[in-house]
Design a protein around this motif. Structure first.
Motif, short mmCIF file in Angstrom:
data_model
loop_
_atom_site.label_atom_id
_atom_site.label_comp_id
_atom_site.label_asym_id
_atom_site.label_seq_id
_atom_site.Cartn_x
_atom_site.Cartn_y
_atom_site.Cartn_z
N UNK A 162 -16.07 12.88 -4.03
CA UNK A 162 -16.33 12.81 -2.60
C UNK A 162 -15.06 12.38 -1.87
N UNK A 163 -14.76 13.08 -0.76
CA UNK A 163 -13.57 12.79 0.04
C UNK A 163 -14.00 12.68 1.51
N UNK A 164 -13.63 11.61 2.22
CA UNK A 164 -13.97 11.51 3.65
C UNK A 164 -13.19 12.54 4.45
N UNK A 165 -13.86 13.14 5.43
CA UNK A 165 -13.22 14.23 6.19
C UNK A 165 -13.12 13.90 7.67
N UNK A 166 -13.26 12.61 8.02
CA UNK A 166 -13.17 12.24 9.43
C UNK A 166 -11.80 12.58 10.00
N UNK A 167 -10.75 12.53 9.16
CA UNK A 167 -9.40 12.81 9.64
C UNK A 167 -8.85 14.09 9.02
#
Length: 251
Positions: free
Chosen positions: A54-59
């Motif tokens: 899982x990788x955050x994609x907010x940025x």
């Protein structure tokens, strides 16, 4: 952050790290349960995409068929291993946020967790997924072989003919032919005659003689091996009065 429809189109795209190095392919997008905003990308990493991260994609930002995130590739690969079951618990999200060095801070006091984009905030359809077994090979060192030369000693026996001289006494009677030689000296006297004897001696000499050339080579042998793994499939069932439902297959 792009809208849900834009981010949903990232599925199947290649994710790269902050330096442009490839991380893996995006398998799914997870959104916030309450707001429906996209928060996480499930990325297939490792050999043949065998691991999901899982990788955050907010940025995150998209360029062509690539999605770039502001993290190093190694940090993504070292992320905690979460079960990609279509939903992230709050505890799992907190652990992921801490790993990526982000401030969870209860995310503006919202008691929300991530979920799959096939949920009720998207449309009236539900996505059914199932795992597919991907099997490949990777090359590793199985062992080493070396060619070593060493010296051994053995005895050899060879028969060699050897000649030597021996003394043989010959007596011959006095005849007219040898009378003059026989009477040329004193009638009675003492004499000595010396004869040098010779013999052959065995002389041993050794020399190194090349006999053969020896080298090592490798050949590839192919054998078949079976791999057995459990795969999961999502099943969809309908709750309610069955008389009110009609099934249609649009495939």
């Amino acid at each position: 952050m792009p809208d849900v429809d834009t981010v949903r189109n990232w599925q199947g795209s290649t994710m790269v790290d902050r330096d442009g190095d490839r991380i893996g392919n995006i398998d799914a997008i997870y959104v916030d349960d309450q707001t429906g905003e996209p928060e996480w990308a499930l990325v297939n990493t490792g050999f043949f995409g065998a691991r999901s991260t899982f990788v955050p994609i907010a940025q995150a930002s998209a360029s062509g068929d690539q999605v770039q995130v502001p993290f190093e590739k190694q940090r993504v690969k070292d992320a905690p291993n979460m079960d990609p079951d279509g939903h992230l618990s709050e505890q799992e999200e907190q652990e992921l946020w801490r790993h990526y060095g982000l401030d969870y801070d209860e995310r503006d006091d919202r008691d929300t967790v991530g979920r799959d984009t096939s949920g009720p905030t998207t449309d009236q359809a539900m996505t059914r997924s199932e795992e597919e077994l991907r099997v490949g090979t990777t090359q590793r060192e199985a062992g080493r072989a070396r060619l070593r030369k060493y010296v051994t000693t053995e005895q050899q026996t060879v028969t060699v003919p050897v000649q030597r001289e021996e003394v043989r006494v010959e007596r011959e009677p006095i005849t007219d032919a040898n009378l003059e030689d026989a009477t040329s000296g004193p009638a009675i006297s003492e004499e000595e005659h010396e004869v040098t004897l010779h013999q052959e001696q065995v002389v041993v000499d050794k020399r190194a003689v090349p006999k053969e050339r020896v080298r090592m080579d490798t050949e590839t042998v192919t054998e078949e091996r079976q791999v057995t793994e459990d795969i999961r499939k999502e099943q969809i069932e309908v709750d309610g009065d069955q008389d009110q439902f009609r099934s249609q297959d649009h495939r």
